[in-house]
Write an enzyme that holds these catalytic residues in place. Structure first.
Site, PDB file in Angstrom:
ATOM      1  N   CYS A 139       0.825  -1.214   0.000  1.00 16.74           N
ATOM      2  CA  CYS A 139       0.000   0.000   0.000  1.00 16.74           C
ATOM      3  C   CYS A 139       0.854   1.257   0.000  1.00 16.74           C
ATOM      4  CB  CYS A 139      -0.933   0.024   1.196  1.00 16.74           C
ATOM      5  SG  CYS A 139      -1.957  -1.423   1.304  1.00 16.74           S
TER       6      CYS A 139
ATOM      7  N   CYS B 171       4.184   8.530   1.947  1.00 17.28           N
ATOM      8  CA  CYS B 171       3.910   9.837   1.376  1.00 17.28           C
ATOM      9  C   CYS B 171       4.181  10.946   2.391  1.00 17.28           C
ATOM     10  CB  CYS B 171       2.464   9.895   0.917  1.00 17.28           C
ATOM     11  SG  CYS B 171       1.307   9.657   2.269  1.00 17.28           S
TER      12      CYS B 171
ATOM     13  N   CYS C  65      -2.982   7.328   7.310  1.00 19.04           N
ATOM     14  CA  CYS C  65      -1.597   7.536   7.767  1.00 19.04           C
ATOM     15  C   CYS C  65      -1.561   7.777   9.270  1.00 19.04           C
ATOM     16  CB  CYS C  65      -0.970   8.730   7.057  1.00 19.04           C
ATOM     17  SG  CYS C  65      -0.704   8.467   5.301  1.00 19.04           S
TER      18      CYS C  65
END
Lengths: 396, 145
Positions: free
Chosen positions: B33, B59, B103
Site C-alpha cells: 500500500c 507519502c 496515515c
C-alpha cells in the site's frame, strides 16, 4: 520567486504563442456559429475546415476522416462504444492491452457489463505487447483491436505497424489511442493500417478540451453525441471554433518541427537517464531505453515513495508526476508499472519526467543534482532501506 | 493539499533515525500500500519514554504523522503514550486530507507496536494494549517479494 521547471508535459503542455495568436480572433471577432447560413458564419466554417486539413495531414488522413471531439477521453469512449454497437452482429470480442489509458480500460469494463468480452494483452518488462499473443487472441467474433501508439507513463512505443498488419489480415478493426504520440512521433494511418485514432490538442502545445477521432472512410461507426449535424452528423454540438483552430495550428507546427524538436528532447532525455542511472544507486529505468517517446523518462527509485519525492521536487519549483498509490487516488500503484512486472513497493517509488523543447540542459542537470540529494534524504528515513542495508543486499 | 504543520513536519521531521538496543521497536504498514512506519522507544525503569526515533517509507502525510506521533509520546509514560490516538495526531497537525487519514491510524499503530514489543521483552502488561494487527516486524521476511 523560484523558477518553475515544468517537467510534466505528458500531463499537459503550454499553449504555444503562435497557437494562441491563431485562436484569439475566434473569441471576439469571428465568433459566429460555423453552422449558420449568413456569410459571417462562413468565416468560422472555413477556419474549422482548414484546421481539419492541418490535423489530417499529420497522420496522412483525409480531412473528412477527422471528427473533432472534446478530447482524447471522449475519442476513446466513442471509438470503443460505437464500434461495439455497430459491429455487434459480427461479434462481441475486443482485444486491448493491460497498459492502456483508463479512458480505454474503464470503457472496456463498461462494455464487459454490456455483454462484450475483452482480452487484455500482457506486456513484457519494457511494456511492449507480444504480437504472437495478439495473433492467438483473435477469434472469429473479434471486432476490434485497440492498442495505444505509445504509453503515457513509461513512454514505450508499441509495434503499431505490425499490429495494424495483423488486424488488417484478420479483417478486424484497429483503433489506436495516439494521445501521447500524435505530433511526437511519425504516424501514417495508411501505412499502419489504422482504422481509428484518438488524439488530443493539449499534449502538443494546443488548447485543452479539443481532440479528434480519426475514422477511416468505410468504418461504419455512428454518432456518439446526438443533437446536430456537426462533424458530418457524427458528433453533435456547436463547434469549438477557437479550440479547433488552435488544434489545427498546433498540429501544423508539430509536423513542421517534429524532427528538430524531438531530437532535442531525446538528447535531454538520454542525458537525464544517463546521469540518474550512473549517479544514483538502486534505480531502474521503466520502459525501453530507446524505443520510447522522445520526451519521456520514468524511473523507480527503490526504498522510497513517489509522493514524497514529488513534494520535495515541488519545493524546488520542479513539476513532475508519479505512479505511486498516493498519487493515483487508490491503494494500488500504477496499473502500467504493475503490468511490466514491478512489485508494489518498487512501483510506489516511480517518478515520471516528461520534457518539452523549452527545457534546457541546465534545468536537467539541476534536477539530476537535486534528485541525488532528495533520494538520499528519503532513503535515510526509510525502514525499507534500513533493512536492506542491515540484511545485506542478497535478497533484493 | 497539506496544512502548514504537515509540510513543516514533512520538511523537518523530528526524531528521524534509529535507537540501538531499543526498549521496544514496532514496524507497521504494508509496502504494497506504500506506507511503512517503524518506531523505536527507549523506555526507562519508571516506564517513561526517554527517547523516540522513527523511520517511514511513505507519502508526505505518512512522514508528518510519524514525526508528530514521536513528539507526542516523547517524555510521556507508557500509559500516556497509549492514549495518543490518531485523532490527536491529526489535530496536532491541523488536519489531514480525507485520503490520508489512514496515515494517522498507522502512526497510532506504530506507537502500539513499539509498546507491545517493549511489553513482550520486559514481561510487563500494559493495560489496554492489544497486539497490533498490522505489525509486520515478524512477517516481513516471509513476504514473497
Amino acid at each position: 520567486m523560484k523558477k518553475l521547471i515544468y517537467l510534466d508535459n505528458a500531463a499537459t503542455t503550454r499553449v504555444s504563442e503562435e497557437v494562441l495568436h491563431e485562436m484569439l480572433p475566434f473569441f471576439r471577432q469571428t465568433y459566429s456559429n460555423p453552422s449558420a447560413v449568413y456569410s459571417f458564419g462562413g468565416e468560422g466554417r472555413k477556419a474549422v475546415e482548414h484546421a481539419r486539413k492541418q490535423a489530417a495531414e499529420l497522420i496522412g488522413a483525409k480531412p473528412e476522416e477527422i471528427y473533432f471531439t472534446g478530447g482524447g477521453s471522449e475519442s476513446d469512449n466513442w471509438a470503443l462504444k460505437a464500434a461495439a454497437e455497430a459491429y455487434s452482429t459480427k461479434g462481441k470480442h475486443i482485444i486491448t492491452s493491460k497498459i492502456e489509458h483508463h479512458a480505454i480500460l474503464h470503457t472496456c469494463e463498461y462494455l464487459e457489463k454490456q455483454g462484450c468480452e475483452v482480452t487484455y494483452l500482457d506486456v513484457d518488462e519494457e511494456g511492449k505487447i507480444s504480437l504472437e499473443e495478439l495473433r492467438t487472441a483473435i477469434r472469429p467474433d473479434t471486432i476490434l483491436i485497440s492498442v495505444m501508439t505509445a504509453n503515457n507513463e513509461i513512454g514505450t512505443i508499441e509495434p503499431i505497424i505490425e499490429i495494424g498488419k495483423i488486424a488488417h489480415e484478420n479483417g478486424v478493426l484497429f483503433h489506436t489511442d495516439a494521445v501521447q504520440a500524435y505530433g511526437h512521433i511519425p504516424i501514417n494511418v495508411d501505412e499502419m493500417n489504422i482504422d481509428m485514432l484518438s488524439a488530443s490538442g493539449h499534449k502538443l502545445n494546443g488548447p485543452k478540451g479539443i481532440g479528434f477521432l480519426y475514422i477511416r472512410k468505410g468504418v461504419k461507426i455512428r454518432s456518439f453525441i446526438h443533437g446536430g449535424a456537426q462533424e458530418r452528423n457524427r458528433r453533435a454540438g456547436t463547434s469549438n471554433v477557437p479550440g479547433i483552430v488552435g488544434f489545427g495550428k498546433a498540429a501544423e507546427i508539430a509536423g513542421e518541427t517534429m524532427e528538430a524538436r524531438t531530437r532535442k528532447e531525446a538528447a535531454l532525455r538520454d542525458h537525464l537517464i544517463e546521469r540518474v542511472l550512473s549517479e544514483i544507486p538502486y534505480v531502474r529505468l521503466n520502459g525501453h531505453k530507446t524505443n520510447r517517446l522522445p520526451n519521456n523518462v520514468n524511473f523507480c527509485f527503490r526504498f522510497i515513495e513517489g509522493e514524497s519525492l514529488l513534494i520535495l521536487l515541488d519545493q524546488l519549483g520542479v513539476c513532475a508526476s508519479s505512479g505511486s498509490a498516493c498519487t493515483s487516488g487508490s491503494l494500488d500503484p500504477s496499473h502500467v508499472l504493475l503490468a511490466i512486472g514491478l512489485p508494489h513497493e518498487i512501483a510506489h517509488g516511480s517518478l515520471r519526467i516528461t520534457l518539452s523543447e523549452e527545457n534546457t540542459l541546465e534545468e536537467i542537470d539541476f534536477v539530476a543534482d537535486e534528485l541525488k540529494k532528495i533520494v538520499e534524504r528519503l532513503r535515510d528515513m526509510s525502514p525499507l532501506y534500513e533493512d536492506f542495508v542491515k540484511n545485506g543486499q542478497h535478497n533484493c | 493539499m497539506y496544512s502548514e504543520k504537515v509540510m513543516d513536519h514533512f520538511n523537518h521531521p523530528r526524531n528521524v533515525g534509529e535507537i540501538e538496543n531499543p526498549s521496544g521497536v514496532g514496524t507497521v504498514g504494508n509496502a504494497k500500500c506504500g506506507d511503512i512506519m517503524r518506531m523505536y522507544f527507549d523506555i526507562d525503569k519508571q516506564g517513561i519514554i526517554r527517547d523516540v526515533k522513527f523511520k517511514t517509507f511513505g507519502c508526505g502525510a505518512a512522514v508528518a504523522t510519524s514525526s508528530m506521533a514521536t513528539e507526542l509520546v516523547k517524555g510521556k509514560t507508557v500509559q500516556e503514550a497509549l492514549k495518543v490516538t490518531n485523532k490527536a495526531v491529526m489535530e496536532a497537525l491541523d488536519g489531514l486530507p480525507p485520503a490520508k487519514v489512514h496515515c494517522s491510524l498507522l502512526a497510532e499503530e506504530a506507537i502500539h507496536a513499539a509498546l507491545w514489543d517493549y511489553a513482550q521483552k520486559n514481561h510487563v502488561v500494559i493495560e489496554g494494549l492489544e497486539e497490533p494487527v498490522n505489525d509486520i516486524a515478524e512477517k516481513e521476511e516471509n513476504e514473497e517479494y
